[in-house]
Design a protein around this motif. Structure first.
Motif, PDB file in Angstrom:
ATOM      1  N   LEU A 130       0.789  -1.230   0.000  1.00  0.00           N
ATOM      2  CA  LEU A 130       0.000   0.000   0.000  1.00  0.00           C
ATOM      3  C   LEU A 130       0.823   1.283   0.000  1.00  0.00           C
ATOM      4  O   LEU A 130       0.292   2.358  -0.292  1.00  0.00           O
ATOM      5  CB  LEU A 130      -0.943  -0.010   1.209  1.00  0.00           C
ATOM      6  CG  LEU A 130      -1.941  -1.185   1.227  1.00  0.00           C
ATOM      7  CD1 LEU A 130      -2.762  -1.168   2.510  1.00  0.00           C
ATOM      8  CD2 LEU A 130      -2.852  -1.143   0.017  1.00  0.00           C
ATOM      9  N   PHE A 131       2.124   1.170   0.312  1.00  0.00           N
ATOM     10  CA  PHE A 131       2.985   2.358   0.329  1.00  0.00           C
ATOM     11  C   PHE A 131       4.302   2.084  -0.401  1.00  0.00           C
ATOM     12  O   PHE A 131       5.380   2.303   0.165  1.00  0.00           O
ATOM     13  CB  PHE A 131       3.271   2.782   1.771  1.00  0.00           C
ATOM     14  CG  PHE A 131       2.060   3.147   2.574  1.00  0.00           C
ATOM     15  CD1 PHE A 131       1.430   4.361   2.387  1.00  0.00           C
ATOM     16  CD2 PHE A 131       1.554   2.267   3.513  1.00  0.00           C
ATOM     17  CE1 PHE A 131       0.314   4.704   3.135  1.00  0.00           C
ATOM     18  CE2 PHE A 131       0.429   2.593   4.266  1.00  0.00           C
ATOM     19  CZ  PHE A 131      -0.192   3.818   4.075  1.00  0.00           C
ATOM     20  N   PRO A 132       4.243   1.633  -1.637  1.00  0.00           N
ATOM     21  CA  PRO A 132       5.499   1.314  -2.338  1.00  0.00           C
ATOM     22  C   PRO A 132       6.410   2.526  -2.451  1.00  0.00           C
ATOM     23  O   PRO A 132       5.988   3.598  -2.881  1.00  0.00           O
ATOM     24  CB  PRO A 132       5.023   0.832  -3.711  1.00  0.00           C
ATOM     25  CG  PRO A 132       3.651   1.415  -3.869  1.00  0.00           C
ATOM     26  CD  PRO A 132       3.062   1.454  -2.501  1.00  0.00           C
ATOM     27  N   ARG A 133       7.657   2.330  -1.988  1.00  0.00           N
ATOM     28  CA  ARG A 133       8.716   3.348  -2.083  1.00  0.00           C
ATOM     29  C   ARG A 133       8.413   4.629  -1.306  1.00  0.00           C
ATOM     30  O   ARG A 133       8.997   5.680  -1.574  1.00  0.00           O
ATOM     31  CB  ARG A 133       9.003   3.690  -3.558  1.00  0.00           C
ATOM     32  CG  ARG A 133       9.519   2.499  -4.365  1.00  0.00           C
ATOM     33  CD  ARG A 133       9.709   2.845  -5.827  1.00  0.00           C
ATOM     34  NE  ARG A 133       8.456   3.245  -6.467  1.00  0.00           N
ATOM     35  CZ  ARG A 133       7.529   2.387  -6.903  1.00  0.00           C
ATOM     36  NH1 ARG A 133       7.703   1.080  -6.740  1.00  0.00           N
ATOM     37  NH2 ARG A 133       6.439   2.829  -7.484  1.00  0.00           N
ATOM     38  N   LEU A 134       7.535   4.545  -0.321  1.00  0.00           N
ATOM     39  CA  LEU A 134       7.204   5.735   0.464  1.00  0.00           C
ATOM     40  C   LEU A 134       7.813   5.725   1.868  1.00  0.00           C
ATOM     41  O   LEU A 134       7.748   6.729   2.574  1.00  0.00           O
ATOM     42  CB  LEU A 134       5.689   5.918   0.551  1.00  0.00           C
ATOM     43  CG  LEU A 134       4.997   6.370  -0.737  1.00  0.00           C
ATOM     44  CD1 LEU A 134       3.492   6.483  -0.528  1.00  0.00           C
ATOM     45  CD2 LEU A 134       5.567   7.698  -1.235  1.00  0.00           C
ATOM     46  N   PHE A 135       8.384   4.586   2.275  1.00  0.00           N
ATOM     47  CA  PHE A 135       9.016   4.518   3.596  1.00  0.00           C
ATOM     48  C   PHE A 135      10.448   4.023   3.480  1.00  0.00           C
ATOM     49  O   PHE A 135      10.749   3.115   2.702  1.00  0.00           O
ATOM     50  CB  PHE A 135       8.224   3.586   4.523  1.00  0.00           C
ATOM     51  CG  PHE A 135       6.956   4.204   5.050  1.00  0.00           C
ATOM     52  CD1 PHE A 135       7.000   5.193   6.022  1.00  0.00           C
ATOM     53  CD2 PHE A 135       5.723   3.806   4.563  1.00  0.00           C
ATOM     54  CE1 PHE A 135       5.839   5.772   6.507  1.00  0.00           C
ATOM     55  CE2 PHE A 135       4.550   4.381   5.037  1.00  0.00           C
ATOM     56  CZ  PHE A 135       4.613   5.370   6.005  1.00  0.00           C
ATOM     57  N   ASP A 136      11.315   4.619   4.300  1.00  0.00           N
ATOM     58  CA  ASP A 136      12.706   4.186   4.353  1.00  0.00           C
ATOM     59  C   ASP A 136      12.901   3.002   5.287  1.00  0.00           C
ATOM     60  O   ASP A 136      13.863   2.241   5.117  1.00  0.00           O
ATOM     61  CB  ASP A 136      13.591   5.352   4.829  1.00  0.00           C
ATOM     62  CG  ASP A 136      13.554   6.514   3.857  1.00  0.00           C
ATOM     63  OD1 ASP A 136      14.166   6.402   2.784  1.00  0.00           O
ATOM     64  OD2 ASP A 136      12.883   7.523   4.170  1.00  0.00           O
ATOM     65  N   ARG A 137      12.002   2.853   6.236  1.00  0.00           N
ATOM     66  CA  ARG A 137      12.124   1.752   7.206  1.00  0.00           C
ATOM     67  C   ARG A 137      10.741   1.463   7.766  1.00  0.00           C
ATOM     68  O   ARG A 137       9.954   2.369   8.033  1.00  0.00           O
ATOM     69  CB  ARG A 137      13.067   2.142   8.347  1.00  0.00           C
ATOM     70  CG  ARG A 137      13.405   1.040   9.335  1.00  0.00           C
ATOM     71  CD  ARG A 137      14.385   0.064   8.747  1.00  0.00           C
ATOM     72  NE  ARG A 137      14.916  -0.835   9.765  1.00  0.00           N
ATOM     73  CZ  ARG A 137      14.332  -2.016  10.097  1.00  0.00           C
ATOM     74  NH1 ARG A 137      13.221  -2.392   9.517  1.00  0.00           N
ATOM     75  NH2 ARG A 137      14.887  -2.764  11.020  1.00  0.00           N
ATOM     76  N   ALA A 138      10.430   0.184   7.951  1.00  0.00           N
ATOM     77  CA  ALA A 138       9.168  -0.213   8.589  1.00  0.00           C
ATOM     78  C   ALA A 138       9.465  -1.351   9.553  1.00  0.00           C
ATOM     79  O   ALA A 138      10.156  -2.310   9.203  1.00  0.00           O
ATOM     80  CB  ALA A 138       8.146  -0.652   7.545  1.00  0.00           C
ATOM     81  N   MET A 139       8.935  -1.223  10.768  1.00  0.00           N
ATOM     82  CA  MET A 139       9.190  -2.232  11.792  1.00  0.00           C
ATOM     83  C   MET A 139       7.916  -2.506  12.577  1.00  0.00           C
ATOM     84  O   MET A 139       7.206  -1.589  12.976  1.00  0.00           O
ATOM     85  CB  MET A 139      10.295  -1.771  12.752  1.00  0.00           C
ATOM     86  CG  MET A 139      10.714  -2.819  13.773  1.00  0.00           C
ATOM     87  SD  MET A 139      12.038  -2.221  14.892  1.00  0.00           S
ATOM     88  CE  MET A 139      13.382  -1.971  13.728  1.00  0.00           C
ATOM     89  N   GLY A 140       7.632  -3.794  12.755  1.00  0.00           N
ATOM     90  CA  GLY A 140       6.495  -4.203  13.561  1.00  0.00           C
ATOM     91  C   GLY A 140       6.934  -5.020  14.753  1.00  0.00           C
ATOM     92  O   GLY A 140       8.132  -5.206  14.999  1.00  0.00           O
ATOM     93  N   ASN A 141       5.973  -5.533  15.477  1.00  0.00           N
ATOM     94  CA  ASN A 141       6.229  -6.291  16.694  1.00  0.00           C
ATOM     95  C   ASN A 141       6.870  -7.639  16.377  1.00  0.00           C
ATOM     96  O   ASN A 141       6.362  -8.400  15.559  1.00  0.00           O
ATOM     97  CB  ASN A 141       4.903  -6.489  17.432  1.00  0.00           C
ATOM     98  CG  ASN A 141       5.082  -7.162  18.767  1.00  0.00           C
ATOM     99  OD1 ASN A 141       5.999  -6.842  19.513  1.00  0.00           O
ATOM    100  ND2 ASN A 141       4.214  -8.111  19.081  1.00  0.00           N
ATOM    101  N   HIS A 142       7.995  -7.921  17.015  1.00  0.00           N
ATOM    102  CA  HIS A 142       8.617  -9.248  16.917  1.00  0.00           C
ATOM    103  C   HIS A 142       9.379  -9.526  18.209  1.00  0.00           C
ATOM    104  O   HIS A 142       9.614  -8.619  19.011  1.00  0.00           O
ATOM    105  CB  HIS A 142       9.517  -9.366  15.686  1.00  0.00           C
ATOM    106  CG  HIS A 142      10.594  -8.324  15.600  1.00  0.00           C
ATOM    107  ND1 HIS A 142      11.818  -8.444  16.200  1.00  0.00           N
ATOM    108  CD2 HIS A 142      10.608  -7.126  14.961  1.00  0.00           C
ATOM    109  CE1 HIS A 142      12.552  -7.388  15.945  1.00  0.00           C
ATOM    110  NE2 HIS A 142      11.835  -6.556  15.204  1.00  0.00           N
TER     111      HIS A 142
END
Length: 237
Positions: free
Chosen positions: A145-157
């Protein structure tokens, strides 16, 4: 002007509540419980990480009033609303695969968010996502949904503490080579307010997500916006 802007995901950049509600009601039904909860109720249960979210869904099903949901599992025991830790595990085991398989059916960016992200990137401002949603789901949604719009994405792990611990935000800033003094955090909940405080970042709250403006104000929000276009002068002024 900031060097980096970190966004929460659910209720901030993505309207995920339709798919979260469908998965919650599905899991409740499989457990033989009431399963007709509307989005306006279910959204109050999400934002604290999957285990806490499931606790709140079960409390809601057990008759917990809205104003007490945030205290479930801390100052309010499960027993008050007639469920156990095993019930939480069971609900999670049903919810997680159902949501993972259907997380894009109703989910979409809030109107105006892609344009904000594009404007930031066009001005050389780094963008990132820090979410308590499971990292697998964060990566799927961010790429789709956000191709090439974020430099980094992190979720819960399991390797990092979930919000409101500052670990996720600080890890992202380290990866981006940006100090907390050069960044800002944007979110829609009390968890986001506390996360920003713990990480040493200013916080901009949004009231189009999972919490209301009065709720955010009661939890110490100082800057609240009601539309994505209001973010531009705050972030680039």
């Amino acid at each position: 002007m900031y060097k980096a802007v970190i966004f929460d995901m659910d209720g901030t950049i993505l309207n995920t509540i339709g798919d979260l509600t469908a998965a919650s009601n599905y899991a409740l039904e499989k457990m033989g419980k009431r399963h007709d909860f509307p989005e306006e109720k279910i959204k109050l249960c999400f934002g604290c990480g999957i285990d806490a979210d499931m606790e709140k869904v079960l409390a809601l099903e057990g008759g917990c009033p809205e104003e007490e949901l945030e205290y479930i599992g801390s100052s309010i025991p499960f027993s008050r609303y007639h469920f156990t830790g095993e019930d939480v595990k069971r609900l999670k085991s049903l919810f997680v695969p159902r949501y993972a398989a259907h997380c894009r059916e109703k989910t979409a960016p809030y109107e105006g968010i892609p344009e904000v992200l594009s404007a930031l990137r066009n001005h050389g401002i780094l963008t990132a996502v820090a979410s308590n949603k499971d990292d697998r789901d964060v990566q799927v949604l961010e790429r789709a949904l956000f191709p090439r719009l974020f430099d980094r994405a992190m979720g819960n792990h399991k390797e990092i503490r979930r919000k409101p611990a500052p670990d996720m935000v600080l890890a992202i800033l380290k990866d981006l080579h940006v100090s907390p003094a050069q960044a800002v955090y944007i979110g829609d909940s009390e968890v986001d307010l506390e996360t920003a405080k713990n990480a040493g970042l200013p916080c901009i709250s949004v009231d189009w997500g999972f919490r209301t403006r009065p709720f955010l104000l009661s939890h110490g929000a100082r800057v609240i916006v009601s539309s994505p276009r209001e973010l531009i002068p705050l972030l680039m002024g």
